[in-house]
Design a protein around this motif. Structure first.
Motif, PDB file in Angstrom:
ATOM      1  N   THR A  68       1.459   7.633  -8.544  1.00 24.51           N
ATOM      2  CA  THR A  68       1.162   6.235  -8.241  1.00 24.51           C
ATOM      3  C   THR A  68       0.419   6.187  -6.914  1.00 24.51           C
ATOM      4  O   THR A  68       0.799   6.856  -5.956  1.00 24.51           O
ATOM      5  CB  THR A  68       2.466   5.409  -8.146  1.00 24.51           C
ATOM      6  N   VAL A  69      -0.650   5.389  -6.881  1.00 24.26           N
ATOM      7  CA  VAL A  69      -1.491   5.298  -5.693  1.00 24.26           C
ATOM      8  C   VAL A  69      -1.901   3.840  -5.475  1.00 24.26           C
ATOM      9  O   VAL A  69      -2.063   3.091  -6.439  1.00 24.26           O
ATOM     10  CB  VAL A  69      -2.723   6.223  -5.828  1.00 24.26           C
ATOM     11  N   ARG A  70      -2.035   3.440  -4.216  1.00 22.43           N
ATOM     12  CA  ARG A  70      -2.466   2.063  -3.905  1.00 22.43           C
ATOM     13  C   ARG A  70      -3.914   1.854  -4.355  1.00 22.43           C
ATOM     14  O   ARG A  70      -4.762   2.722  -4.155  1.00 22.43           O
ATOM     15  CB  ARG A  70      -2.333   1.792  -2.404  1.00 22.43           C
ATOM     16  N   THR A  71      -4.183   0.685  -4.933  1.00 17.51           N
ATOM     17  CA  THR A  71      -5.534   0.414  -5.450  1.00 17.51           C
ATOM     18  C   THR A  71      -6.571   0.446  -4.341  1.00 17.51           C
ATOM     19  O   THR A  71      -7.672   0.957  -4.549  1.00 17.51           O
ATOM     20  CB  THR A  71      -5.601  -0.946  -6.170  1.00 17.51           C
ATOM     21  N   GLU A  72      -6.232  -0.076  -3.156  1.00 20.28           N
ATOM     22  CA  GLU A  72      -7.246  -0.114  -2.090  1.00 20.28           C
ATOM     23  C   GLU A  72      -7.661   1.287  -1.657  1.00 20.28           C
ATOM     24  O   GLU A  72      -8.791   1.494  -1.223  1.00 20.28           O
ATOM     25  CB  GLU A  72      -6.787  -0.948  -0.887  1.00 20.28           C
ATOM     26  N   LEU A  73      -6.773   2.253  -1.811  1.00 22.03           N
ATOM     27  CA  LEU A  73      -7.086   3.630  -1.428  1.00 22.03           C
ATOM     28  C   LEU A  73      -8.213   4.202  -2.289  1.00 22.03           C
ATOM     29  O   LEU A  73      -9.165   4.792  -1.770  1.00 22.03           O
ATOM     30  CB  LEU A  73      -5.828   4.488  -1.544  1.00 22.03           C
ATOM     31  N   VAL A  74      -8.120   4.014  -3.594  1.00 19.03           N
ATOM     32  CA  VAL A  74      -9.174   4.533  -4.478  1.00 19.03           C
ATOM     33  C   VAL A  74     -10.410   3.635  -4.475  1.00 19.03           C
ATOM     34  O   VAL A  74     -11.533   4.122  -4.585  1.00 19.03           O
ATOM     35  CB  VAL A  74      -8.657   4.769  -5.919  1.00 19.03           C
ATOM     36  N   ASN A  75     -10.207   2.334  -4.313  1.00 18.31           N
ATOM     37  CA  ASN A  75     -11.345   1.405  -4.281  1.00 18.31           C
ATOM     38  C   ASN A  75     -12.253   1.661  -3.080  1.00 18.31           C
ATOM     39  O   ASN A  75     -13.468   1.519  -3.170  1.00 18.31           O
ATOM     40  CB  ASN A  75     -10.873  -0.040  -4.289  1.00 18.31           C
ATOM     41  N   LYS A 114      -1.106  -1.367  -7.351  1.00 13.10           N
ATOM     42  CA  LYS A 114      -1.175   0.092  -7.433  1.00 13.10           C
ATOM     43  C   LYS A 114      -1.701   0.502  -8.791  1.00 13.10           C
ATOM     44  O   LYS A 114      -1.730  -0.285  -9.731  1.00 13.10           O
ATOM     45  CB  LYS A 114       0.212   0.702  -7.213  1.00 13.10           C
ATOM     46  N   TYR A 115      -2.112   1.756  -8.871  1.00 10.04           N
ATOM     47  CA  TYR A 115      -2.479   2.372 -10.139  1.00 10.04           C
ATOM     48  C   TYR A 115      -1.485   3.487 -10.425  1.00 10.04           C
ATOM     49  O   TYR A 115      -1.171   4.289  -9.541  1.00 10.04           O
ATOM     50  CB  TYR A 115      -3.879   2.999 -10.093  1.00 10.04           C
ATOM     51  N   VAL A 116      -1.004   3.525 -11.653  1.00  6.62           N
ATOM     52  CA  VAL A 116      -0.266   4.688 -12.135  1.00  6.62           C
ATOM     53  C   VAL A 116      -1.316   5.577 -12.778  1.00  6.62           C
ATOM     54  O   VAL A 116      -2.007   5.162 -13.711  1.00  6.62           O
ATOM     55  CB  VAL A 116       0.820   4.292 -13.163  1.00  6.62           C
ATOM     56  N   LEU A 117      -1.472   6.777 -12.243  1.00  2.00           N
ATOM     57  CA  LEU A 117      -2.476   7.707 -12.752  1.00  2.00           C
ATOM     58  C   LEU A 117      -1.802   8.723 -13.663  1.00  2.00           C
ATOM     59  O   LEU A 117      -0.752   9.268 -13.334  1.00  2.00           O
ATOM     60  CB  LEU A 117      -3.163   8.435 -11.586  1.00  2.00           C
TER      61      LEU A 117
END
Length: 133
Positions: A68-75, A114-117
């Motif tokens: 799981t990762v915060r959306t703003e991190l990947v965006n 968040k995104y679950v990858l």
């Protein structure tokens, strides 16, 4: 009568065949690159480049198969969730969007998006007899 040809890229006089357009392979390559840069980027290239970037980002963050990762991190790295190759719906009705073998599900946890990858698994195989709506 001798015809003088000029290289289309560097404008130097060309020696050799009468139908020659460039003085060497470097000039030919440089000229074609210059022409391609002057043309507007094709829609296909825009989509393909974004898919490649999305896959690279998902691959970088998903080292363990599920994370799981915060959306703003990947965006911040240029990830765009509007570009994906396919989707998979689990038994709970959650729809994972995939960029080739790397999937993501947008969730909200403690008021944080968040995104679950996940990584594509064999049990997710496409079922041609059943359409997901």
């Amino acid at each position: 009568m001798k015809i003088h040809q000029q290289c289309k890229y560097c404008k130097k006089e060309i020696q050799g065949r009468i139908d020659k357009k460039y003085c060497n392979l470097h000039c030919k390559s440089a000229y074609q690159y210059q022409i391609s840069k002057e043309q507007p980027q094709r829609f296909y290239n825009i989509v393909d480049n974004q898919l490649k970037l999305n896959r690279k980002i998902l691959k970088e963050f998903n080292k363990g198969g599920k994370v799981t990762v915060r959306t703003e991190l990947v965006n911040e790295l240029g990830f765009d969730s509007n570009f994906f190759t396919h989707y998979w719906k689990n038994q709970k009705g959650e729809v994972y969007l995939f960029v080739y073998e790397y999937g993501f599900l947008k969730i909200k946890e403690h008021n944080n998006e968040k995104y679950v990858l996940v990584l594509w698994q064999d049990y997710m195989k496409f079922n041609k007899s059943k359409t997901v709506k």
